[in-house]
Design a protein around this motif. Sequence first.
Motif, mmCIF file in Angstrom:
data_model
loop_
_atom_site.group_PDB
_atom_site.id
_atom_site.type_symbol
_atom_site.label_atom_id
_atom_site.label_comp_id
_atom_site.label_asym_id
_atom_site.label_seq_id
_atom_site.Cartn_x
_atom_site.Cartn_y
_atom_site.Cartn_z
ATOM 1 N N LYS A 10 0.858 -1.185 0.000
ATOM 2 C CA LYS A 10 0.000 0.000 0.000
ATOM 3 C C LYS A 10 0.896 1.238 0.000
ATOM 4 C CE LYS A 10 -3.741 -2.261 2.524
ATOM 5 N NZ LYS A 10 -4.538 -2.300 3.793
ATOM 6 N N ILE A 11 0.557 2.200 -0.851
ATOM 7 C CA ILE A 11 1.376 3.404 -1.002
ATOM 8 C C ILE A 11 0.597 4.602 -0.469
ATOM 9 C CG2 ILE A 11 2.533 4.935 -2.640
ATOM 10 C CD1 ILE A 11 2.968 2.533 -4.435
ATOM 11 N N TYR A 12 1.229 5.297 0.483
ATOM 12 C CA TYR A 12 0.626 6.488 1.075
ATOM 13 C C TYR A 12 1.486 7.698 0.707
ATOM 14 C CZ TYR A 12 -1.537 2.959 4.126
ATOM 15 O OH TYR A 12 -2.213 1.872 4.623
ATOM 16 N N LEU A 13 0.880 8.732 0.144
ATOM 17 C CA LEU A 13 1.581 9.974 -0.156
ATOM 18 C C LEU A 13 1.197 11.029 0.881
ATOM 19 C CD1 LEU A 13 1.106 10.175 -4.040
ATOM 20 C CD2 LEU A 13 2.927 9.051 -2.753
ATOM 21 N N THR A 14 2.128 11.910 1.190
ATOM 22 C CA THR A 14 1.838 12.976 2.153
ATOM 23 C C THR A 14 0.801 13.937 1.602
ATOM 24 O OG1 THR A 14 4.070 12.798 3.060
ATOM 25 C CG2 THR A 14 2.874 14.839 3.505
ATOM 26 N N ASN A 15 0.804 14.135 0.302
ATOM 27 C CA ASN A 15 -0.106 15.066 -0.336
ATOM 28 C C ASN A 15 -1.162 14.329 -1.140
ATOM 29 O OD1 ASN A 15 -0.285 17.915 -0.247
ATOM 30 N ND2 ASN A 15 1.851 18.071 -0.869
ATOM 31 N N THR A 16 -2.049 15.108 -1.762
ATOM 32 C CA THR A 16 -2.983 14.494 -2.712
ATOM 33 C C THR A 16 -2.198 13.941 -3.895
ATOM 34 O OG1 THR A 16 -3.305 16.665 -3.730
ATOM 35 C CG2 THR A 16 -4.939 15.965 -2.112
ATOM 36 N N GLN A 17 -2.748 12.943 -4.537
ATOM 37 C CA GLN A 17 -2.035 12.257 -5.597
ATOM 38 C C GLN A 17 -1.850 13.144 -6.826
ATOM 39 O OE1 GLN A 17 -4.386 11.042 -3.733
ATOM 40 N NE2 GLN A 17 -3.206 9.480 -2.659
ATOM 41 N N PRO A 18 -0.700 13.010 -7.488
ATOM 42 C CA PRO A 18 -0.521 13.731 -8.754
ATOM 43 C C PRO A 18 -1.560 13.256 -9.775
ATOM 44 C CG PRO A 18 1.570 12.833 -7.954
ATOM 45 C CD PRO A 18 0.492 12.237 -7.110
ATOM 46 N N GLN A 19 -1.858 14.106 -10.734
ATOM 47 C CA GLN A 19 -2.806 13.709 -11.769
ATOM 48 C C GLN A 19 -2.173 12.775 -12.780
ATOM 49 O OE1 GLN A 19 -5.726 16.463 -13.239
ATOM 50 N NE2 GLN A 19 -5.137 18.014 -11.758
ATOM 51 N N SER A 20 -0.853 12.749 -12.800
ATOM 52 C CA SER A 20 -0.142 11.776 -13.634
ATOM 53 C C SER A 20 1.017 11.218 -12.829
ATOM 54 C CB SER A 20 0.372 12.449 -14.917
ATOM 55 O OG SER A 20 1.069 11.522 -15.719
ATOM 56 N N ILE A 21 1.046 9.906 -12.646
ATOM 57 C CA ILE A 21 2.076 9.266 -11.817
ATOM 58 C C ILE A 21 2.561 7.992 -12.501
ATOM 59 C CG2 ILE A 21 0.392 7.987 -10.429
ATOM 60 C CD1 ILE A 21 2.238 8.540 -7.992
ATOM 61 N N ARG A 22 3.846 7.726 -12.393
ATOM 62 C CA ARG A 22 4.460 6.585 -13.097
ATOM 63 C C ARG A 22 5.091 5.632 -12.078
ATOM 64 N NH1 ARG A 22 8.496 8.124 -17.777
ATOM 65 N NH2 ARG A 22 6.486 8.541 -18.793
ATOM 66 N N TYR A 23 4.938 4.327 -12.344
ATOM 67 C CA TYR A 23 5.526 3.268 -11.512
ATOM 68 C C TYR A 23 6.391 2.374 -12.408
ATOM 69 C CZ TYR A 23 1.402 4.663 -8.812
ATOM 70 O OH TYR A 23 0.435 5.379 -8.165
ATOM 71 N N GLN A 24 7.548 1.925 -11.827
ATOM 72 C CA GLN A 24 8.427 1.045 -12.607
ATOM 73 C C GLN A 24 9.298 0.207 -11.674
ATOM 74 O OE1 GLN A 24 11.148 3.124 -15.183
ATOM 75 N NE2 GLN A 24 11.646 1.305 -16.381
ATOM 76 N N LEU A 25 9.438 -1.068 -12.008
ATOM 77 C CA LEU A 25 10.379 -1.957 -11.332
ATOM 78 C C LEU A 25 11.680 -1.957 -12.132
ATOM 79 C CD1 LEU A 25 8.219 -5.081 -10.321
ATOM 80 C CD2 LEU A 25 9.293 -3.434 -8.782
ATOM 81 N N LEU A 26 12.719 -1.348 -11.566
ATOM 82 C CA LEU A 26 13.972 -1.233 -12.300
ATOM 83 C C LEU A 26 14.659 -2.596 -12.432
ATOM 84 C CD1 LEU A 26 15.640 2.046 -10.945
ATOM 85 C CD2 LEU A 26 14.424 1.693 -13.093
ATOM 86 N N ASN A 27 15.156 -2.867 -13.642
ATOM 87 C CA ASN A 27 15.949 -4.080 -13.930
ATOM 88 C C ASN A 27 15.226 -5.356 -13.525
ATOM 89 O OD1 ASN A 27 18.149 -2.425 -14.791
ATOM 90 N ND2 ASN A 27 18.690 -2.118 -12.637
#
Length: 806
Positions: free
Chosen positions: A104-121
Amino acid sequence: AMDGSFISPDKWKYKGIDRDSDSKCTYKADYNMYQCTDLKYKLLVIESMDGDTEVRRLSPVAIATDDSVDLINGPQDHGWCGGYTCQQRVSTFHSMVITGKVYKIYLTNTQPQSIRYQLLNADANDKVLIHVWYSKPQRLDVYYKGKYLPPTNGKLVGDKYTFTSDKTADELTPKITSNKEGENFFNKDKKFQTILIKGKEPFTTITSPQIVLSLKMGTISDVDFFKENLVQNLAALLNVPKEKIKIAKIVAESRKRDAGNIIEVEISEDPVASEDAMVQNVTSMATTLQKASEKLVETVQKGKLSEALDEEIKSIAAALPEIPPKDQRNETLDKSEAEKTGGKTYSEKQREEEEEKLAKASGQVEIKIPSKLQLVQSLKEVTAISNNGEFKSKVVTSSDEVVEVLGAGQKGWKAELQIETGPKNGRLLGTRMVKFQYGFGNITDIRFSKPGDYVLKVKVVYPTDFDYEVGNIEVLVTKQDESSPYRRVAFKFDAIYSNVVTDSNDFTNFMTEIISTRFPDLIFSDVDHYEGSLIVESTVTTSAGTKEDTLSKIDSMKRTLEEPFSIKYNGKKIALQEFQGDSTSSSGTSTTTVAIIVCATLVVALSVVAVGIILHKKKRERVLTTPIEMSSVKHVDDNPSLMRNTQQSNIYANPEVCGSLVRDANAPPADNTGLLVNSNVALSSVRDFKTDKIRSRHDSLKKLQQMSTQKVWGAMNRLDDNIPGINVREPSLDPDDIDEIPDKIPFLTFDGIRSRRSSVPRECRTCGQVKRTWPCPICNGPQYCSKECLDKNWANHQNECRPRSK
C-alpha cells in the motif's frame, strides 16, 4: 490511511525496508545491518509526472505491507542556492520492495494527476501489486508501453468503452496471482486504485477529467424515459454532447422517510488510446468540463436546477474536475521570488495548501443554495501601516449550514473588504479581495494607510448576481509607534490617473520595479495608487529595520528627487510633481508640498469667508411663510416658499429644473432646457400657469415625487450633490380648496439634511450608537446617524418638534 486519516507507526512491527519475517532476515550488529536470504528485492520507482513535480512536495512516501512500513524522502535540492528557501525537488522516489508481495502506497499530499511506476531491472515475471488511495471518485486511465489498458470492469462496445459489471468490487480487484501486466481497477467506494506492476516497463496512471454527480430525486416511474430525458436536459444545460453523459447507476432509498432515488451520473471524454495523445489533450479536456461544471454549480446555487432538468431535484453532490498543473519543470526561482515565501520553501507553501485541501477532500461535496453572508471574525483596533488585520466571513444556507462549494473553476466566489467611511485618503493595504475556500472568505493580509475611525464592510463581489454583504464593521486604527521603522511615502505625478492607468495590477508592478530600482536602499511594500490625480503611495523600510535608518534613507530620497524625475508608462511620459514622506529633516512633507498646503489653506479660508458673507446676505433676504424642509439647493432662488403665487419663486424660477418657464401665461414658452422638460416629466399646465398656478405646482411636485420613487433622481439630480431623493407632502383636502387654504399647500422635502454632519461623534437618538450624526432638519434638536433613524423616531419626536427660527 486509505481514507486519509492518521495511522500510528506502532501498527507495523518492522520499520524500514521490508524484511518479510524474522526467519528470512537476521540482524548483524557488527555491520548494523540485516542479512536476508531467499528474498528477491527490486527498486520500485514512484515518479510524479505533473508539471509541478519540482515544487509540490509528496514526501515522505510510505510503502507498507501488513507488518512493515518504509518511509522514503525526496532527493536533494535542485534550486539555485543549494539552501533552504529556494528548494526545488524532483518528486521521484525509490523504494526497495520484495517481488511477489502486495504494498500500500501512502503519499503525504494528494495524488498527482499523472504518476508513473516502474520496477527497475526486473525480469519478465517479477511483479508487485500496489494499492494507491485517491481522494475523489474519478476515472484513472492506465497506460503500458504507450497504450491504454482498460480496467477489469471496462468493456469495448463498438468503438466506445463502458464501465459496468455484474461482479463485485472484490471480484474485480486484481490479485497478486495474476500474470496480466497492468491489470487495474479503481474501487470508487473505498477510493483506491489497484495495479499489477509486472516486468521492467513503466506503467502510467493519468487522471481523466470527469464530473461525477449524485442527484437525489423522487420516485421514478419510467426508468428508460427518465434516463433519456435526464441525459438530454443535462447535455442542453451544460453544453456538452449527450454521448459524454452516462447514468452510472440508480439506487433506491425505500427505507428512509424521504424515499426516492440516488442517480449517479458521470460526464467525461472516452478513453484515449495513446498515452502521448492523452498527455497532449488532457488539459483541453479538463478545461471543457470545467466550463460545464461552472454552469452546473451556478444553476444549482440560483435554485434553477429542477427547472433546467425538468425534474424535482432534492439535493445534489458533485466531484468536479481539476485543471492539470502547468509545467514548471526546469524553471529557476530567483532570490527575490524565494524571499516572498517568508523563509519557507515553495514546496512547503504548496504543502500547507495541499494539507488543507486533503483535509477537506471527500468523494463528493454537496452543492447547497446560499442564503446570506455572515461575519466570523474581525478586529476592533489595530495600528496603522505595519500591523495586519484579519476579517473572516462565511456564506451559509437559510438553515445556517456552511456552503462549501461556491462557484466552480474560474467562476469561484470572491469576497472583498471595502471602506464605507474613514479618514480622508485612508486606504486599505494588502490583499483586499480573496476567493472563498470551502465556504469561507478569509481576508488575513490587511493593513491601514492612516489612523482614524473606519467603518468597513465585507461584500461578495463575484458573482454579481448575489448581493451579499456584512457592513458596519467598526475599526479603530491608531497611530503607529514613533519608533516603528515603517513609513508611508507618496509620489504625485503631473497627470490624471484615468488618462494613464489602464491595468491597475500592471501599473502596481511597474511602479514597484521603478522605485525599487531607483532607490535600492529602501524596501518598498504595499504600493498603492488611486483615481484622481496620479498619486502613488508605498510603505518603506530598510534592511536595518530601525526608524533612524528609514528616515535617513527617505531624506536621501528627497535630495535625489530634487532633480527632475519622470517615468514612461503606456507610451506616456509623466513627471514627478510632489513628494511626501517623513525624514530626519522635516515633519513629514517636502518644501514644495508645504508651500502648496499653505496656499491651499489661504484659498480655502478666503472661500469660506466669501461664502459666509453671501449666505448671510441671502439669509437676510429670505422670506418664509410656511415651514419647509430643504437643503441648500444650487442655482435656486434662496426663498424656499412654495405658496407664493409668482413664477419667479423657488423651484419654478430655476432653469435647471423647469427650463425657461414663461413669465407671461399668454406668451409662448421659451427654450425649455430644464431637467423636467427634457426628461419627459414636464410641468402640468405650463401654458395655463397664471390661472391655475397652485394646481400646476401641485402636479409638478407629483412628477418630482414620481421621479424619486422610480429611483432615477440620483442620476438626473443637478440641484445638489448631497440630495439623494425628493418627496412631496400633500394635504388632506380637496384640490379645489387649495387656493383658499394656502397654509396647507404641498411642499417639497429633500431627503438630504440641510445641517452639516457633526464631526464630533454623538449618540444617535434612535439606535443609540455613538458616531457622526445630523441634527433634526426642522428643529435642529435630536441627533441622528441616518435618515432611517430619523424616520423611525419621527412618531415620538413630532410632538415636540418646532421649526427653528430663520
